[in-house]
Design an enzyme around this catalytic site. Structure first.
Site, mmCIF file in Angstrom:
data_model
loop_
_atom_site.group_PDB
_atom_site.id
_atom_site.type_symbol
_atom_site.label_atom_id
_atom_site.label_comp_id
_atom_site.label_asym_id
_atom_site.label_seq_id
_atom_site.Cartn_x
_atom_site.Cartn_y
_atom_site.Cartn_z
ATOM 1 N N LYS A 1 14.739 -30.537 -16.679
ATOM 2 C CA LYS A 1 14.466 -29.227 -17.622
ATOM 3 C C LYS A 1 15.098 -29.706 -18.960
ATOM 4 C CE LYS A 1 15.048 -25.968 -13.691
ATOM 5 N NZ LYS A 1 16.120 -25.348 -12.817
ATOM 6 N N THR B 1 7.808 -19.725 -1.805
ATOM 7 C CA THR B 1 8.803 -18.995 -2.775
ATOM 8 C C THR B 1 8.193 -18.369 -3.731
ATOM 9 O OG1 THR B 1 10.638 -20.206 -1.579
ATOM 10 C CG2 THR B 1 11.294 -18.587 -3.550
ATOM 11 N N VAL B 2 7.791 -19.032 -4.926
ATOM 12 C CA VAL B 2 7.302 -18.786 -6.091
ATOM 13 C C VAL B 2 5.998 -18.309 -5.967
ATOM 14 C CG1 VAL B 2 6.985 -19.556 -8.525
ATOM 15 C CG2 VAL B 2 8.970 -20.395 -7.168
ATOM 16 N N GLY C 1 16.377 -19.308 -1.422
ATOM 17 C CA GLY C 1 15.282 -19.901 -1.974
ATOM 18 C C GLY C 1 15.392 -20.422 -3.245
ATOM 19 N N ILE D 1 13.768 -16.896 -17.221
ATOM 20 C CA ILE D 1 14.199 -16.513 -18.731
ATOM 21 C C ILE D 1 12.961 -16.926 -19.661
ATOM 22 C CG2 ILE D 1 15.901 -17.150 -20.413
ATOM 23 C CD1 ILE D 1 17.855 -18.300 -18.043
ATOM 24 N N GLY E 1 14.020 -20.592 -14.713
ATOM 25 C CA GLY E 1 13.496 -19.474 -14.028
ATOM 26 C C GLY E 1 12.722 -18.345 -14.583
ATOM 27 N N GLY F 1 14.850 -18.266 -7.899
ATOM 28 C CA GLY F 1 14.661 -17.052 -6.896
ATOM 29 C C GLY F 1 13.279 -16.614 -7.218
ATOM 30 N N VAL G 1 11.573 -24.063 -16.772
ATOM 31 C CA VAL G 1 12.888 -24.159 -17.165
ATOM 32 C C VAL G 1 13.496 -22.665 -17.078
ATOM 33 C CG1 VAL G 1 14.807 -24.948 -18.947
ATOM 34 C CG2 VAL G 1 12.445 -25.981 -18.629
HETATM 35 P P1 NDP Z 1 8.075 -23.779 -1.676
HETATM 36 O O1 NDP Z 1 8.163 -25.070 -0.547
HETATM 37 O O2 NDP Z 1 8.758 -22.397 -1.245
HETATM 38 O O3 NDP Z 1 6.634 -23.506 -1.476
HETATM 39 C C1 NDP Z 1 5.576 -24.502 -1.951
HETATM 40 C C2 NDP Z 1 4.314 -23.944 -1.186
HETATM 41 O O4 NDP Z 1 3.337 -25.007 -1.443
HETATM 42 C C3 NDP Z 1 4.811 -24.062 0.541
HETATM 43 O O5 NDP Z 1 3.919 -23.129 0.924
HETATM 44 C C4 NDP Z 1 3.910 -25.247 0.576
HETATM 45 O O6 NDP Z 1 3.305 -25.394 2.179
HETATM 46 C C5 NDP Z 1 2.690 -25.340 -0.266
HETATM 47 N N1 NDP Z 1 2.095 -26.679 -0.341
HETATM 48 C C6 NDP Z 1 2.687 -27.796 -0.576
HETATM 49 N N2 NDP Z 1 1.925 -28.727 -0.662
HETATM 50 C C7 NDP Z 1 0.735 -28.018 -0.779
HETATM 51 C C8 NDP Z 1 -0.612 -28.605 -0.712
HETATM 52 N N3 NDP Z 1 -0.936 -30.071 -0.911
HETATM 53 N N4 NDP Z 1 -1.711 -27.909 -0.926
HETATM 54 C C9 NDP Z 1 -1.547 -26.610 -0.477
HETATM 55 N N5 NDP Z 1 -0.219 -26.023 -0.490
HETATM 56 C C10 NDP Z 1 0.867 -26.823 -0.508
HETATM 57 O O7 NDP Z 1 8.533 -24.304 -3.120
HETATM 58 P P2 NDP Z 1 9.046 -23.217 -4.316
HETATM 59 O O8 NDP Z 1 8.203 -21.905 -4.203
HETATM 60 O O9 NDP Z 1 10.508 -22.754 -4.237
HETATM 61 O O10 NDP Z 1 8.776 -24.106 -5.654
HETATM 62 C C11 NDP Z 1 7.460 -24.149 -5.945
HETATM 63 C C12 NDP Z 1 7.490 -24.886 -7.440
HETATM 64 O O11 NDP Z 1 8.236 -24.036 -8.225
HETATM 65 C C13 NDP Z 1 8.485 -26.346 -7.268
HETATM 66 O O12 NDP Z 1 7.955 -26.967 -8.166
HETATM 67 C C14 NDP Z 1 9.692 -25.798 -7.631
HETATM 68 O O13 NDP Z 1 10.481 -26.923 -8.351
HETATM 69 C C15 NDP Z 1 9.532 -24.823 -8.734
HETATM 70 N N6 NDP Z 1 10.654 -23.718 -8.876
HETATM 71 C C16 NDP Z 1 11.011 -23.098 -7.934
HETATM 72 C C17 NDP Z 1 11.925 -21.929 -8.188
HETATM 73 C C18 NDP Z 1 12.558 -21.381 -6.965
HETATM 74 O O14 NDP Z 1 13.439 -20.568 -7.272
HETATM 75 N N7 NDP Z 1 12.320 -21.579 -5.869
HETATM 76 C C19 NDP Z 1 12.278 -21.655 -9.418
HETATM 77 C C20 NDP Z 1 11.553 -22.348 -10.652
HETATM 78 C C21 NDP Z 1 10.569 -23.514 -10.350
HETATM 79 P P3 NDP Z 1 4.156 -25.810 3.147
HETATM 80 O O15 NDP Z 1 5.556 -24.969 3.223
HETATM 81 O O16 NDP Z 1 3.530 -25.784 4.445
HETATM 82 O O17 NDP Z 1 4.566 -27.308 3.011
HETATM 83 N N1 HSE Z 2 15.923 -25.395 -7.541
HETATM 84 C C1 HSE Z 2 16.048 -24.809 -9.053
HETATM 85 C C2 HSE Z 2 17.246 -24.309 -9.480
HETATM 86 C C3 HSE Z 2 14.975 -23.703 -9.024
HETATM 87 O O1 HSE Z 2 18.217 -24.073 -8.580
HETATM 88 O O2 HSE Z 2 17.587 -24.022 -10.635
HETATM 89 C C4 HSE Z 2 14.904 -23.173 -10.575
HETATM 90 O O3 HSE Z 2 14.228 -24.126 -11.244
#
Ligand code: NDP
Ligand code: HSE
Length: 400
Positions: free
Chosen positions: A200, A11-12, A182, A131, A129, A297, A127
């Protein structure tokens, strides 16, 4: 031209690539140089994706490429993210991340490692998203004596609570919707049990104190016990229910808590709905300032990661100082905090509840066959003791 790598194309991570694609000129103008994504590390291949040729599976390709100056870690979790980030910093590459689990657990160590290697470690997206409150704390507000930070720090739970209140929606259904959008963590327990908000507020409290507030020292309750009936009581009281994280300074110590609170409708936090987050900061000269925006998001979070990339490019070959070190901050227990509580017990325990909590309680009429009331102001410790002597507690919520 500055070349970067993105670790994790979820997602991110995919959002980071999109921001750099779609806002290419704006990023260039802001950074002062063109920014190009050279590698994307992921476990999977992405056939048909515009960036499939940049996808690699071996971190060594990225770490051994001297062209890569910045790494965006958007994989999440502790390992292997921690090892990858450490190795990147040690090899003279700056790191920015959205991974609050890792920042809360090892932030001071990574900040120190970045300083030692004259590179930067930034975590704006960890922290709130999208902001930009961390940059503000670390820059515009650095000269302030900050004594309180409080707010709605989790998008998923705020989305769930909003839908429960406004649509009467069931918990499980709305959680599924938040996951589809997401917003939720890979294991959504982190959201709904309050662990994510706890990490956070620990990060914010660390920045506020300049020390290290360990998240495991923070009393945390999530929203899994909140019911539609609780929202009916909240409506009767002209309040709503929000999961809040707060950190307050008293003397040279800090008190922090994460829990659902009844928030009066005329409090600005009551109108922060859906995936939006809001963080209020109190400085001794500034007074209150509030940051508001999307707390989760793809695009919003990625925008914050790219803001860090831009900052790093503008300060290339310099270390951007972060007000956080490894000295453990002293936290006080929640026992002495004084507040009111909404309590719900069975109707047949009304007399016992009145005897325990005294005559200054406010009863709330209901047709649920229970006795519900707001306590007088009471310390957390005394509340806990009294509550534990009641046999039929159906729920309790703190009042802000
Ligand atoms: P996702 O699960 O959508 O994305 C993580 C990606 O990293 C996946 O494609 C995953 O692959 C890949 N991955 C995991 N392990 C490995 C590895 N060892 N080597 C290479 N690639 C790897 O997570 P998000 O994008 O939602 O979140 C990512 C981070 O950002 C987290 O720490 C989350 O807490 C943080 N975050 C998320 C927010 C959100 O709105 N989603 C907002 C703010 C922070 P696979 O799917 O194949 O396992
Ligand atoms: N899962 C977290 C939330 C993502 O819903 O706030 C953003 O850090």
């Amino acid at each position: 031209m500055v070349k970067i790598a993105v670790l994790g194309y979820g997602t991110v991570g995919s959002g980071v690539v999109k921001v750099i694609d779609d806002n290419h000129e704006e990023v260039k103008n802001s950074a002062g140089e063109e920014v190009e994504v050279k590698y994307i590390l992921d476990l999977r291949d992405f056939p048909g994706d515009k960036h499939e040729a940049q996808v690699v599976h071996d971190i060594e390709v990225i770490l051994n490429d001297p062209e890569i100056k910045v790494i965006c870690e958007t994989m999440g979790g502790i390992e292997p993210a921690f090892t990858f980030e450490k190795r990147a910093l040690e090899s003279g590459k700056s790191v920015c991340t959205s991974n609050k689990e890792l920042v809360a657990a090892h932030g001071p160590e990574l900040v120190e490692l970045a300083a030692k290697n004259n590179v930067s470690y930034l975590f704006e997206a960890s922290v709130g998203g999208g902001i930009p409150e961390i940059r503000a704390l670390n820059d515009s507000l650095k000269h302030e004596k900050i004594d309180s930070i409080m707010g709605i720090l989790n998008g998923t739970t705020n989305y769930i609570l909003t839908k429960m209140e406004k649509e009467g929606a069931g918990f499980a259904t709305v959680l599924k919707r938040a996951q589809e959008k997401g917003y939720a963590e890979r294991n959504p327990e982190a959201d709904i049990e309050g662990y994510d908000a706890c990490r956070k507020i620990a990060i914010l409290a660390s920045l506020m104190s300049g020390e290290y507030v360990h998240y495991e020292d923070i009393y945390t309750e999530g929203i899994t016990k909140i019911t539609i009936e609780d929202f009916e009581y909240a409506a009767k009281l002209d309040m709503t229910i929000k999961l809040l994280g707060m950190c307050k300074k008293n003397d040279d110590r800090f008190f922090a808590i994460v829990a659902p609170f009844l928030v009066p409708k005329d409090n600005i936090l009551a109108s922060v709905n859906n995936v939006f987050n809001a963080i209020t900061v109190h400085g001794n000269m500034l007074g209150d300032v509030m940051f508001y925006g999307k707390g989760a998001g793809k695009e919003a979070t990625a925008s914050a990661v790219v803001a860090d990339v831009v900052d790093i490019v503008r300060h290339m070959d310099k270390h951007i100082c972060i007000n956080m070190n490894g000295k453990k901050a002293q936290l006080t227990a929640k026992d002495n905090a004084v507040r009111q509580f909404l309590v719900r017990v069975s109707a047949n325990e009304a007399d016992d509840a009145k005897e325990l909590f005294g005559t200054n309680i406010t009863e709330i009429e209901n047709n649920l066959g229970e006795f519900a009331f707001i306590t007088d102001l009471i310390s957390e410790k005394h509340f806990e003791e009294k509550k534990n002597t009641l046999k039929t507690v159906k729920g309790y919520i703190r009042v802000l």
